[in-house]
Design a protein around this motif. Sequence first.
Motif, short mmCIF file in Angstrom:
data_model
loop_
_atom_site.label_atom_id
_atom_site.label_comp_id
_atom_site.label_asym_id
_atom_site.label_seq_id
_atom_site.Cartn_x
_atom_site.Cartn_y
_atom_site.Cartn_z
N GLY A 120 -3.92 -2.37 16.02
CA GLY A 120 -4.23 -3.65 15.40
C GLY A 120 -3.60 -4.86 16.03
N ARG A 125 0.83 -1.21 0.00
CA ARG A 125 0.00 0.00 0.00
C ARG A 125 0.86 1.26 0.00
N ASP A 162 -11.86 -1.45 13.60
CA ASP A 162 -10.86 -0.61 12.93
C ASP A 162 -10.31 -1.31 11.68
N GLY A 163 -9.98 -2.59 11.82
CA GLY A 163 -9.49 -3.33 10.66
C GLY A 163 -10.53 -3.43 9.57
N ILE A 201 -0.35 4.78 7.64
CA ILE A 201 -1.45 3.95 7.11
C ILE A 201 -1.81 2.75 7.96
N GLU A 214 -10.19 -8.09 12.02
CA GLU A 214 -9.28 -7.66 13.08
C GLU A 214 -9.80 -6.37 13.74
N HIS A 271 -8.94 6.20 8.04
CA HIS A 271 -8.93 5.24 6.93
C HIS A 271 -9.45 5.90 5.65
N ASN A 302 -2.89 0.06 10.94
CA ASN A 302 -3.95 -0.01 11.94
C ASN A 302 -3.27 0.09 13.30
#
Lengths: 372, 372
Positions: free
Chosen positions: A253, A102, B94-95, A248, B91, B124, A250
């Motif tokens: 995460g 990405r 948020d994911g 970018i 995930e 995002h 998460n």
Amino acid sequence: MTGPRYTKLVDSLPATVPFVGPEDQERNAGRPFAARLGANENGFGPSPRAIAAMAAAAGEVWKYGDSTSHDLRAALAAHHGVGIENVLVGEGIDGLLGYLCRLVIEPADAVVTSEGAYPTFNYHVAGFGGVLHKVPYKDDREDPQALIAKAAEVGAKLVYLSNPDNPMGTWHDRATVEAMIAAVPEGTLMVLDEAYVEFAPEGTEARIDADDPRVIRMRTFSKAHGMAGARVGYALGAPGLIAAFDKIRNHFGMCRISQAGALAALEDRTWQAYMRLLVAGARERIGEIAEANGLQALPSATNFVAIDCGADGDFARAVLRELGELGVFVRMPFIAPQDRCIRVSVGPETELEAFAEALPKALASARAGQSR
Amino acid sequence: MTGPRYTKLVDSLPATVPFVGPEDQERNAGRPFAARLGANENGFGPSPRAIAAMAAAAGEVWKYGDSTSHDLRAALAAHHGVGIENVLVGEGIDGLLGYLCRLVIEPADAVVTSEGAYPTFNYHVAGFGGVLHKVPYKDDREDPQALIAKAAEVGAKLVYLSNPDNPMGTWHDRATVEAMIAAVPEGTLMVLDEAYVEFAPEGTEARIDADDPRVIRMRTFSKAHGMAGARVGYALGAPGLIAAFDKIRNHFGMCRISQAGALAALEDRTWQAYMRLLVAGARERIGEIAEANGLQALPSATNFVAIDCGADGDFARAVLRELGELGVFVRMPFIAPQDRCIRVSVGPETELEAFAEALPKALASARAGQSR
């Protein structure tokens, strides 16, 4: 009422699910596998200390994980003798490869890898619209010179090398990898996937200046630390590149339990030493099973062994299929001539014994099928 | 030697880290917080059965998680009375929001949300080049009619509503949400974030045909199930939309331990009932603490309470800062007039007691600072 409007890129992507896991295969077959030796997992499992740390962290899982994975990154930095600013922790190498693609890939950008190398890298490249240029393996190994030449030719944004290699288990010594890094074309970033390097002989791991902007190294707790299901990977790279992920990724995460487990696993040097011995022993055992059946196991620097089934891809695919029928889950390379092999991950003796029992039957069935 | 060539979009993104977690704040302060009440976590923690299931799964973490999260999706489908093809596990919300933005947003695409609503959604959207159009809150609630009008005006690909709302804790009844769905413009997808809906009064949860292509619902194990650190979210939506995620998602991205914990948590109805009582009690307690200090707590349908500090944003920011100095971690809305409030998450009595002790001191310090 119509559905959402997808991007042009998403509309162009295949709808087929590229990865079918062992649980899916078990559900389709209606019974569990007797031996789970196909996913390059490490059946010897994680350090007992890591298990204890994860169990203890389970009660604390009401808290989000530390968004910077600070303690784990600090421990990794010390372990590798680099700065914390050289270390990024993420949701497995797969997650990190997705983020990396990405960061750099726009539609039609060129990327170079080997024909038959890690498919998840290819999945992420294609998922961002990149165009893959592939060079063949040479003597069952990735070919650094050809990869570099192709990267220069197509102006690649990324060039991928796995050392040791998946799916063949082969490897290059550090001098070869260091020479490849030195030859990376301007504007290309080399992705050095070292998921299996802890299993490789001394002198395999390249010596890289952590601030070298030409290469990003990928490491994982999935293989040597036996924690594939915890989803902890990390990258080592130049601070600017590592910081770019913060634009970018998460940020919250990471699973908190996995962070705790990885930290404990990293500290358990005793288990790491055991693990190298266990894996080396299991590789040898897989080699003996192959030999007992008149087959040749390729030398391996990983936690799996490619076994040359002695004929073409159709034959190896038949062996794989028959093994599956007999409850033994293995996988194999996709591309000729590497697809003459099946790929068997290490595991405890009970699982290898199931493989040893099934292999002669599978070979006989495959041969019978051929002569039909 | 230069670094990699980033995409134009990535070059344009801010380099500042948008989210500073409590661990980071603790490291900066050189001491841990006495009360962790800022991150909308649920300090009552997960079900004991979920803890036991996660501890048991720790030893099995050498296996990758099931790439389809089949058993968890099947249980969620039964729980919600929908088909398994309507359920996606990922995930955390948020994911899932990240994947959703990737599916639909191309640079310059329009997206609509409320001024001051969930910042990770905005992160995002911006991360894929989307342009955010924001409408103000109305009486401390998101404004469905204004959101729909704006979505129609700008041709939005996504329109976001959180019900109940974060950061205010306010909510709309189901009829209002159902009317909003009915009014979603052609070509717009409504993102209904229901992270907190289990804490809301009866009649809050909208009745939605699972196959309705106009809306995707987001749910999580982070809040009602007290498992924020496990990173398990799920989406309910039309099968075509759910399947589209398979084109881009990280198929083996789910932590195996988290999958096991979520399944056990979902089955533990007793704990869920306890949790609703515990959270309702803690909300009431936070209200009493506010009142004892001459402040007003807003009605809340979530696991946090917005407390109106009775003055402007500068004053509330001073209160927040002073609370932090006193070891109490809370957060607050970003935007006026909602930024007259601080936002306090529920937690066990020991943590709320620390807040009760700190609040009068923080208010006094903030007032002294004002009169200086």
